[in-house]
Design a protein around this motif. Sequence first.
Motif, PDB file in Angstrom:
ATOM      1  N   HIS A   1       3.109 -86.176   5.460  1.00 44.60           N
ATOM      2  CA  HIS A   1       3.242 -84.497   6.799  1.00 44.60           C
ATOM      3  C   HIS A   1       1.631 -84.752   7.189  1.00 44.60           C
ATOM      4  O   HIS A   1       1.615 -85.610   8.634  1.00 44.60           O
ATOM      5  CB  HIS A   1       4.056 -84.136   6.435  1.00 44.60           C
ATOM      6  CG  HIS A   1       3.371 -82.733   5.992  1.00 44.60           C
ATOM      7  ND1 HIS A   1       2.441 -81.543   6.369  1.00 44.60           N
ATOM      8  CD2 HIS A   1       2.750 -82.252   5.195  1.00 44.60           C
ATOM      9  CE1 HIS A   1       1.734 -81.387   5.992  1.00 44.60           C
ATOM     10  NE2 HIS A   1       2.302 -81.328   4.649  1.00 44.60           N
TER      11      HIS A   1
ATOM     12  N   GLU B   1       0.842 -85.823  11.287  1.00 41.38           N
ATOM     13  CA  GLU B   1       0.467 -85.374  11.898  1.00 41.38           C
ATOM     14  C   GLU B   1      -1.011 -85.660  12.335  1.00 41.38           C
ATOM     15  O   GLU B   1      -1.263 -85.367  14.079  1.00 41.38           O
ATOM     16  CB  GLU B   1      -0.230 -83.721  12.096  1.00 41.38           C
ATOM     17  CG  GLU B   1       1.416 -83.158  11.533  1.00 41.38           C
ATOM     18  CD  GLU B   1       1.070 -81.708  10.587  1.00 41.38           C
ATOM     19  OE1 GLU B   1       0.517 -81.057  10.818  1.00 41.38           O
ATOM     20  OE2 GLU B   1       1.933 -81.479   9.441  1.00 41.38           O
TER      21      GLU B   1
ATOM     22  N   GLU C   1      10.519 -78.400   9.250  1.00 38.07           N
ATOM     23  CA  GLU C   1       9.141 -77.951   9.102  1.00 38.07           C
ATOM     24  C   GLU C   1       8.278 -79.094  10.412  1.00 38.07           C
ATOM     25  O   GLU C   1       7.435 -78.413  10.700  1.00 38.07           O
ATOM     26  CB  GLU C   1       8.384 -78.282   8.113  1.00 38.07           C
ATOM     27  CG  GLU C   1       7.758 -76.703   7.777  1.00 38.07           C
ATOM     28  CD  GLU C   1       7.256 -76.845   6.630  1.00 38.07           C
ATOM     29  OE1 GLU C   1       5.913 -76.301   6.329  1.00 38.07           O
ATOM     30  OE2 GLU C   1       7.795 -77.108   5.153  1.00 38.07           O
ATOM     31  N   TYR C   2       8.241 -80.282  10.087  1.00 40.62           N
ATOM     32  CA  TYR C   2       7.280 -80.795  10.657  1.00 40.62           C
ATOM     33  C   TYR C   2       7.933 -81.910  11.953  1.00 40.62           C
ATOM     34  O   TYR C   2       6.961 -82.063  12.725  1.00 40.62           O
ATOM     35  CB  TYR C   2       6.772 -81.548  10.008  1.00 40.62           C
ATOM     36  CG  TYR C   2       6.188 -81.128   8.287  1.00 40.62           C
ATOM     37  CD1 TYR C   2       5.322 -80.205   8.153  1.00 40.62           C
ATOM     38  CD2 TYR C   2       6.724 -81.333   7.447  1.00 40.62           C
ATOM     39  CE1 TYR C   2       5.307 -79.903   7.665  1.00 40.62           C
ATOM     40  CE2 TYR C   2       6.471 -81.043   5.875  1.00 40.62           C
ATOM     41  CZ  TYR C   2       5.316 -80.193   6.028  1.00 40.62           C
ATOM     42  OH  TYR C   2       4.733 -79.620   4.914  1.00 40.62           O
TER      43      TYR C   2
ATOM     44  N   LYS D   1       5.812 -81.090  15.236  1.00 40.13           N
ATOM     45  CA  LYS D   1       4.250 -81.804  14.914  1.00 40.13           C
ATOM     46  C   LYS D   1       4.490 -83.393  15.098  1.00 40.13           C
ATOM     47  O   LYS D   1       2.764 -83.841  15.135  1.00 40.13           O
ATOM     48  CB  LYS D   1       4.066 -81.469  14.036  1.00 40.13           C
ATOM     49  CG  LYS D   1       3.637 -79.679  13.142  1.00 40.13           C
ATOM     50  CD  LYS D   1       3.266 -79.265  12.660  1.00 40.13           C
ATOM     51  CE  LYS D   1       3.255 -77.708  12.417  1.00 40.13           C
ATOM     52  NZ  LYS D   1       2.964 -77.293  10.936  1.00 40.13           N
TER      53      LYS D   1
END
Length: 213
Positions: free
Chosen positions: A14, A18, A39-40, A43
């Motif tokens: 992750h 990002e 969650e990501y 991003k």
Amino acid sequence: MNSVLVIGAGKFGHHLAEYLCEMNNDVMLVDKNERLIDEYNDKVTTAEIGDFTVKSNLAALGVEDYDYIFVCVGDFQDSLIITTYLKELGAGNVIGKASSLIHEKFLLQNGADSVIYPERDSAYRLAVEYSSSAIYDYFKLSEDTGIYEISPPDSWIGKSLEKINVRKIHGVSVIAYKNGETITAINSPDYVFSPYEHIIVMGNKKDINKITR
């Protein structure tokens, strides 16, 4: 801008996704863990949940169209399966993340175009940095060569690059100087070494060790 697929949204995956996205790449992040994708998701460019040890799920991603594919799956067997399927599906540049030398060897045997080994590389970088008070940062290019941020030796201070003839005598190339957080390329042999600036040099680790002792 490159199109990049990152398979595995764990600690390394992750962060990689990002950073690639921050550098204006088109990034898809995929994982079988729904919590991680939730969650990501915001991003990266796009994110998708799925079990990508299933060949048909990989095929649905259109893996042959990506410039780079990073396999950042922690499970040894899963990473090998995914790498094998990617190459069978026509994926181009597949980069595998290894957790050991054995893992690295099998990833290459299963078709990975290259392998990254974050734990080993980070450990080596720290060892280089903390082995000398004159080395502040390091980037590995090969087993023997790297780019180093160092303090110029005392004997170089006040002298020009041309006068010292660094490349011929010391075997390293001075490519830039760093003042605070600003890095400026050195394009002239008239550059004079300063005690208030670090220099960025490229060379063999043995030659770098000699000038930083």
